[in-house]
Design an enzyme around this catalytic site. Structure first.
Site, mmCIF file in Angstrom:
data_model
loop_
_atom_site.group_PDB
_atom_site.id
_atom_site.type_symbol
_atom_site.label_atom_id
_atom_site.label_comp_id
_atom_site.label_asym_id
_atom_site.label_seq_id
_atom_site.Cartn_x
_atom_site.Cartn_y
_atom_site.Cartn_z
ATOM 1 N N SER A 179 -0.517 -15.111 56.719
ATOM 2 C CA SER A 179 0.532 -14.840 55.747
ATOM 3 C C SER A 179 1.101 -16.169 55.298
ATOM 4 O O SER A 179 0.942 -17.186 55.970
ATOM 5 C CB SER A 179 1.617 -13.989 56.393
ATOM 6 O OG SER A 179 2.788 -14.038 55.605
ATOM 7 N N TYR B 15 7.565 -11.966 62.965
ATOM 8 C CA TYR B 15 6.411 -11.811 62.072
ATOM 9 C C TYR B 15 5.780 -13.175 61.789
ATOM 10 O O TYR B 15 4.571 -13.353 61.886
ATOM 11 C CB TYR B 15 6.880 -11.156 60.769
ATOM 12 C CG TYR B 15 5.791 -10.940 59.756
ATOM 13 C CD1 TYR B 15 4.886 -9.903 59.902
ATOM 14 C CD2 TYR B 15 5.664 -11.779 58.659
ATOM 15 C CE1 TYR B 15 3.878 -9.700 58.978
ATOM 16 C CE2 TYR B 15 4.655 -11.590 57.727
ATOM 17 C CZ TYR B 15 3.774 -10.553 57.895
ATOM 18 O OH TYR B 15 2.773 -10.365 56.976
#
Lengths: 280, 593
Positions: free
Chosen positions: B463, B476
């Site tokens: 990401s 995350y």
């Protein structure tokens, strides 16, 4: 509109139903005449001529035709791209015909999806549209906010693996109100839209803005209100990797207490509905 | 029989032609379509042993030693005994012997392909060839025209292409010197050749090359001397293929430039292109892939010949030349980027395994994938964080579908909330899926890839949060940063085995990760509201997952290490390198939720 009013209006509804089925008849007639090499412009002209011959003088919008990946509005950035181009139809290509004639003062707005020869992807899309038709009328009966219904349709599309292509329409609408239009001798159009119909839509928008509703059923805040009684031309449009499919037809919304009567599709005798009934 | 170790069970026969005795080996049922494999230089028919074995189940496979090679006899004198005309005589003699009534499907590698181009373009073989699969061997006539065209109008690009191929052809010049090549091959070069192949070409060690190598190589030098100069200077003008051609193009070939085939469609109108990230000796290093492509091409042409509706139409999507027929496994394929990736691979003609913890959506992905071009697609319901389930999946996939060529570890979940709001439970969950899911995938499927030893690719979805810190996404971001570093380390480890590893860093993409994300430290109602709000924000950004899928395919084709996708991800990636303090300032901002 109460249910008493519905009965009273049924003559009017008949008028709308008549023009809607006329438009679908036109779509089927033109679709049957499509062959390899026909361009979008020619297909649009065929629709226009077919309807003019049968007495249509005014339009909510002029007929559109999209072929190939234009059915999924691939690469559409500005509204001018909706207008028919010189793209030629080829074997196996999907197409969509979209027209909104005004006949005897009644408006219809319809969308017809098909393909030249077999196209399994579009068949699948068309079959999957059935769930959307059911979902929309069910949630309108539940009087959910239009914005929420829009989002639910969106979620269903995503679950099915499709992209929401009605998002590409002006204001990203999945539906808009249609109404009666005064018959005039001159029927000019503006960017493909009939001026009389635009006038009606604009006046609805102004009144609606005052009362907190909008004639455009969009994903935005101005659609965050329960369904407004009236006639809505609903057009969920699915896209899947260069193939698109839609239907468009009128949903009647009333203020009846009876859920069945509070919202119903104007006509169930339409090509896509028959298609589902036949189980194709 | 020393040379036949690799072709166990082959029936052998001798075919005489023009005073030469050719050694021909046959495998498989003679009533099946005949596939004729022609070897190159310096090789003997045993170069095909791995491929032949894989084809023998379905086809009548025939191999022969080219004159002067392996156990076939050599012409005397050698000079003038290796012209393409004589090699065509040999081919016709073999074809007539093994398949007198039906045309054969030709497959050629290196000089086998050079010869086969001659067979496929001369008049007298018409009706004897049903299809031709070419790898690493251009037609000398096409090559001659290619050079002439570039000499006649030398634009900078054309000069570059000429010089490039000119440099790659160094060995051709060497082979034209008298005597020395023979001495080298019969002496030190012949002795060291197996080791050189192993080190430079990554050809697995084993019973190849055969002991006949020194004499094969010495005789074979005449292939060059008898044909190259004459054909390149006076190429035939009518060298059009009269059969369907499949071109397998290894991109890492150090002897042949990929530009040689730029205008091949002019010569071979019915051309199917395949590309392969491999070096020159693909019959040794990529037998599975070759066997699959040959099978597909032969069957398609058999069906066409028989007038049956062709079921195997080549996929037309982007990169179909690369992914056609490959096995691709995507986790998290039930929605978002995973689903779009599965579809993009399907359009490229890959066989797709769609893995998701939600059975219904995985099934949907598989169903739609088949509609748009995947020859086969399967749905598997697995939670990637479940080690045992993943192990079972890996076993099942290997047993039923084969070894995965491209693995996309995409499954991931979102978790937002400050560090102190994030409970140990939350941490465990997000790491289990986002990190351990990737670890399991790489460990199990990567191992299968490495053990097969025929290359492959692993894509891990990291990401932009892997290099963009944020106070709203500590868990995350941590999980994704770990995925990024894992990918980089794994890339280093697997580089020597021809397995690429890419980390994809998408950025803000309109998927349902926002709708299912967990927001730590708030009650259920507030969580719902934030999910809705973030979904709307991502919807406004509206970056489609399809574009990420395209980036993933491109990353595999180009073997890119780290791929930031959206403009904001690219920006953050640049800033993390050049202005990290600015990124840290952004990290302190409150997200607009």
């Amino acid at each position: 509109m109460t249910s008493a009013v519905v009965r009273e209006l049924s003559a009017e509804l008949r008028g709308f139903r008549e023009v809607q089925s006329l438009a679908y008849e036109c779509a089927e007639a033109v679709a049957a005449r499509l062959e390899p090499g026909v361009t979008e412009r020619e297909a649009a002209r065929m629709q226009r001529e077919w309807l003019r011959e049968r007495g249509v003088r005014d339009w909510f919008h002029l007929p559109f035709a999209w072929f190939g990946d234009r059915t999924a509005f691939a690469g559409f950035r500005i509204p001018l791209q909706f207008f028919p181009t010189n793209r030629k139809l080829e074997a196996g290509m999907p197409f969509i015909l979209d027209m909104a004639p005004v006949y005897k003062g009644y408006t219809a707005d319809i969308g017809y999806s098909g393909s030249l020869g077999p196209n399994p992807v579009q068949d699948k899309l068309l079959a999957d549209l059935e769930a959307h038709r059911e979902l929309i009328v069910r949630e309108v009966r539940e009087r959910r906010s239009l914005r929420e219904i829009y989002e639910d349709v969106d979620r269903l599309m995503v679950r099915q693996g499709y992209a929401n292509r009605h998002r590409a329409y002006p204001f990203g609408v999945i539906a808009h109100k249609v109404d009666r239009v005064k018959e005039r001798r001159l029927t000019p159009t503006l960017f493909g839209f009939g001026t009389q119909s635009l006038k009606g839509l604009a006046s609805d928008a102004i009144h609606g803005h005052r009362d907190g509703w909008s004639p455009l059923w969009s994903p935005y805040k101005f659609s965050d209100h329960p369904p407004k009684p009236g006639l809505w031309a609903v057009e969920p449009h699915l896209g899947f990797r260069g193939t698109g499919a839609k239907f468009e037809e009128i949903l009647v919304v009333t203020d009846s207490k009876d859920p069945e009567q509070s919202a119903f599709w104007l006509d169930d005798d339409l090509p896509h509905v028959r298609r589902w009934a036949e189980g194709i | 029989m020393a040379g036949l170790k690799g072709l166990a069970g082959a029936r052998e026969r001798w075919v005489s032609t023009g005073g030469i005795e050719l050694c021909v080996a046959e495998l498989g049922d003679p009533s099946r379509p005949t596939v004729l494999l022609v070897h190159g230089y310096p090789d003997s028919k045993e170069v095909w042993s791995e491929v032949a074995e894989r084809l023998a189940d379905q086809f009548h496979v025939v191999l022969y030693d080219v004159r002067g090679h392996g156990r076939s006899t050599a012409p005397t004198p050698l000079r003038g005994g290796f012209t393409l005309e004589k090699l065509t005589d040999d081919f016709l003699a073999v074809a007539d012997a093994v398949s007198p009534d039906r045309p054969v499907h030709l497959v050629g590698h290196d000089w086998g392909s050079v010869q086969s181009w001659e067979f496929a373009t001369v008049k007298r073989t018409e009706g004897r060839i049903a299809s031709f699969t070419s790898m690493s061997g251009p037609s000398l006539d096409h090559f001659g025209h290619w050079i002439k065209k570039r000499m006649a109008r030398p634009t900078p690009r054309r000069v570059g292409q000429l010089l490039g191929q000119g440099a790659k052809s160094w060995y051709v010049y060497m082979l034209h010197t008298p005597v020395l090549p023979e001495l080298a091959w019969r002496g030190p070069l012949g002795k060291r050749w197996p080791k050189i192949l192993e080190r430079v070409e990554k050809v697995p060690a084993g019973d190849y090359p055969t002991p006949s190598l020194p004499s094969d190589a010495a005789h074979g030098a005449w292939l060059y001397r008898d044909n190259v100069r004459s054909r390149l200077s006076r190429p035939r003008a009518d060298a059009y293929a009269h059969v369907p051609v499949q071109l397998v193009l290894p991109l890492g070939d150090i002897f042949l430039s990929e530009h040689l085939y730029d205008e091949l469609e002019l010569w071979a109108p019915q051309l199917v292109r395949r590309t392969l990230p491999a070096k020159h000796w693909v019959p040794r290093t990529r037998p599975d892939q070759l066997a699959a492509w040959i099978t597909e091409f032969v069957l398609a042409n058999e069906e066409r010949e028989a007038g049956l509706p062709v079921q195997r139409t080549a996929a037309t999507g982007k990169h179909a030349d690369r992914f056609g027929g490959q096995l691709v496994l995507v986790t998290g394929a039930g929605s978002g980027i995973g689903r779009a990736t599965a579809f993009a691979f399907a359009e490229a003609g890959a066989r797709v395994v769609a893995v998701d913890r939600d059975a219904e959506s995985a099934a949907r992905t598989a169903e739609m994938a088949q509609l748009i071009g995947a020859p086969q697609a399967w749905a598997e319901t697995v939670d990637v964080s479940d080690e045992q389930a993943m192990e079972k999946l890996a076993e099942k996939v290997a047993a039923e579908y084969g070894v995965v060529d491209v693995l996309v570890n995409n499954a991931g979940i979102g978790l937002s909330g400050s560090f102190f709001d994030t409970s140990a439970e939350d941490w465990k969950k997000v790491l289990d899926v986002n990190l351990w899911g990737v670890i399991h995938g790489c460990r199990l499927f990567g191992k299968q890839m490495a053990e097969r030893g025929q290359g492959g690719h692993i894509v891990n979805t990291a990401s932009a949060a892997a290099f963009q810190p944020s106070k709203a996404l500590p868990a995350y971001s941590t999980s994704k940063a770990a995925v990024l570093m894992l990918s980089e380390c794994l890339r280093a480890e697997l580089a020597g085995q021809g397995i690429g590893v890419s980390a994809i860093c998408p950025g803000l993409v309109n998927t349902n990760i926002t709708a299912t994300a967990r927001f730590a430290g708030v009650d259920a109602e507030e969580e719902k509201r934030r999910q809705k709000k973030s979904t709307r924000l991502y919807g406004l950004r509206n970056y489609p997952p399809e574009k990420v899928a395209d980036a993933i395919l491109t990353a595999v084709v180009r073997n890119q290490a780290v791929v930031p996708v959206t403009p904001e991800a690219r920006g953050a990636h640049l800033m993390s390198r050049f202005t990290p303090r600015a990124l840290r300032a952004i990290a302190r901002m409150e997200p607009p939720l």
